[in-house]
Design a protein around this motif. Structure first.
Motif, mmCIF file in Angstrom:
data_model
loop_
_atom_site.group_PDB
_atom_site.id
_atom_site.type_symbol
_atom_site.label_atom_id
_atom_site.label_comp_id
_atom_site.label_asym_id
_atom_site.label_seq_id
_atom_site.Cartn_x
_atom_site.Cartn_y
_atom_site.Cartn_z
ATOM 1 N N ASN A 98 6.727 21.126 -2.665
ATOM 2 C CA ASN A 98 4.970 21.115 -2.922
ATOM 3 C C ASN A 98 4.579 20.742 -1.381
ATOM 4 O O ASN A 98 5.421 20.135 -0.579
ATOM 5 N N GLN A 99 4.033 21.566 -0.892
ATOM 6 C CA GLN A 99 2.878 21.525 0.394
ATOM 7 C C GLN A 99 1.532 20.720 0.036
ATOM 8 O O GLN A 99 1.171 21.759 -0.163
ATOM 9 N N GLY A 104 3.879 22.860 -5.763
ATOM 10 C CA GLY A 104 5.598 22.626 -6.120
ATOM 11 C C GLY A 104 5.128 22.658 -7.763
ATOM 12 O O GLY A 104 4.058 23.016 -8.357
ATOM 13 N N ALA A 105 6.234 22.068 -9.213
ATOM 14 C CA ALA A 105 5.949 21.822 -10.357
ATOM 15 C C ALA A 105 5.046 21.089 -10.701
ATOM 16 O O ALA A 105 4.515 19.965 -10.601
ATOM 17 N N GLY A 106 4.156 22.156 -11.848
ATOM 18 C CA GLY A 106 2.524 21.093 -12.573
ATOM 19 C C GLY A 106 3.257 20.467 -13.955
ATOM 20 O O GLY A 106 4.724 21.136 -14.002
ATOM 21 N N ASN A 123 5.144 14.430 -17.806
ATOM 22 C CA ASN A 123 5.209 15.028 -16.731
ATOM 23 C C ASN A 123 6.520 14.992 -16.101
ATOM 24 O O ASN A 123 7.362 15.135 -17.024
ATOM 25 N N VAL A 124 6.752 16.289 -15.372
ATOM 26 C CA VAL A 124 7.338 16.992 -13.944
ATOM 27 C C VAL A 124 7.589 16.427 -12.772
ATOM 28 O O VAL A 124 6.658 16.743 -11.870
ATOM 29 N N LEU A 125 8.378 16.040 -12.876
ATOM 30 C CA LEU A 125 8.203 15.605 -11.554
ATOM 31 C C LEU A 125 8.365 17.014 -9.916
ATOM 32 O O LEU A 125 10.041 16.696 -10.188
ATOM 33 N N HIS A 126 8.127 17.038 -9.234
ATOM 34 C CA HIS A 126 7.750 18.166 -8.713
ATOM 35 C C HIS A 126 8.670 17.737 -7.580
ATOM 36 O O HIS A 126 8.947 16.181 -7.231
ATOM 37 N N GLU A 138 8.216 13.266 -6.155
ATOM 38 C CA GLU A 138 6.472 12.793 -5.994
ATOM 39 C C GLU A 138 6.697 11.381 -6.653
ATOM 40 O O GLU A 138 7.772 10.811 -7.431
ATOM 41 N N LYS A 139 6.156 10.440 -6.465
ATOM 42 C CA LYS A 139 5.925 8.580 -6.393
ATOM 43 C C LYS A 139 6.083 9.224 -7.409
ATOM 44 O O LYS A 139 5.617 7.742 -8.641
ATOM 45 N N PHE A 140 4.765 9.374 -7.961
ATOM 46 C CA PHE A 140 4.836 8.958 -9.567
ATOM 47 C C PHE A 140 5.135 9.365 -10.923
ATOM 48 O O PHE A 140 5.916 10.390 -11.048
#
Length: 276
Positions: A98-99, A104-106, A123-126, A138-140
């Protein structure tokens, strides 16, 4: 237990959807695809498919750009044994970094009313960075978490398909940034490229597969009617949408099946009492 009661129990266990289809959530699409060249779905399994294996001139994909590396190929949905099953084929590597807010992955989004509101997300962690082969994410949220009342991020393109990060197309949510977790999906996806599929078998493809209980949809406000499943990358360079099969039972139908089953069991028990 007589044959009618057995059939009623089977229908109830399958969420009222007959016949039941079997899917193994392993990140492979062998139990979804009949023809790897066309992405055609296997017949007789109640699979609904949306197929758009195409990259336009100069690498344009709808609504943006990026070519094969951002191409959404096929999205599938089916209902079996009380679960919603989803499978995706894409040219986008889930480990694409992710930039800022993009590339990144959605995440997967579900729109109960088919009105573009998207009331549920999976949720897919990017990936945010990588160092010596170790990724940070990602943090979420949690991987595979199912979230209601979501807050969505959006992509780089407006409704006309023009680059406009400040005016994104709100019909293409990209990833969750907030929400209330109501459960977990069984989620698998590939991070190594798979070849031999689509119009160009030499292309790299990546597969997602998941299942989640229909009860999570009901707990999140689903009224049992038609809904859409959506996926895109965080940049929204390409997106894809599928309607699940039309034979998903409404909650009232499930309740009637349960009442009918209860009545059949009582009648069968009375019959036994008389004959014993």
């Amino acid at each position: 237990m007589n044959r009618i009661i057995v059939l009623a129990i089977t229908a109830l266990a399958a969420g009222g959807s007959l016949p039941a289809a079997a899917f193994t959530v392993d990140g492979k699409l062998d139990d979804w695809i009949a023809n790897p060249n066309t992405w055609a779905a296997l017949p007789g399994k109640g699979i609904q498919a949306s197929i758009e294996d195409q990259v336009g001139r100069d690498g344009r994909v709808y609504p943006g750009w990026g070519g094969q590396a951002y191409d959404a190929e096929a999205l599938y949905a089916a209902v079996s044994d009380g679960n919603l099953y989803i499978a995706l084929a894409t040219g986008h590597n889930p480990r694409t970094l992710n930039q800022g807010n993009s590339y990144g992955a959605g995440d997967f989004a579900i729109d109960f009313g088919k009105d573009g509101s998207y009331e549920l997300g999976i949720n897919v962690l990017h990936a945010e960075s990588v160092k010596k082969g170790v990724y940070t994410f990602e943090k979420f949220g949690v991987e595979g978490g199912v979230y209601k009342n979501p807050t969505w991020a959006y992509g780089l393109w407006n409704a006309a398909g023009n680059l406009a990060p400040g005016d994104p197309d709100l019909t293409h949510p990209t990833h969750l940034i907030a929400g209330e977790r109501v459960g977990m999906a069984d989620l698998r996806y590939t991070t190594s490229p798979v070849k031999g599929y689509g119009d160009h078998p030499e292309d790299d493809h990546y597969f997602y597969e998941m299942s989640l209980p229909l009860s999570l949809l009901l707990d999140s406000g689903w009224d049992g009617k038609a809904f859409d499943i959506h996926w895109t990358e965080n940049c929204a360079n390409d997106s894809i949408l599928v309607d699940p099969p039309a034979d998903i039972p409404e909650p009232a139908t499930l309740a009637l099946i349960g009442l009918g089953l209860f009545g059949l069991i009582r009648r069968d028990n009375k019959k036994k009492a008389v004959t014993n």
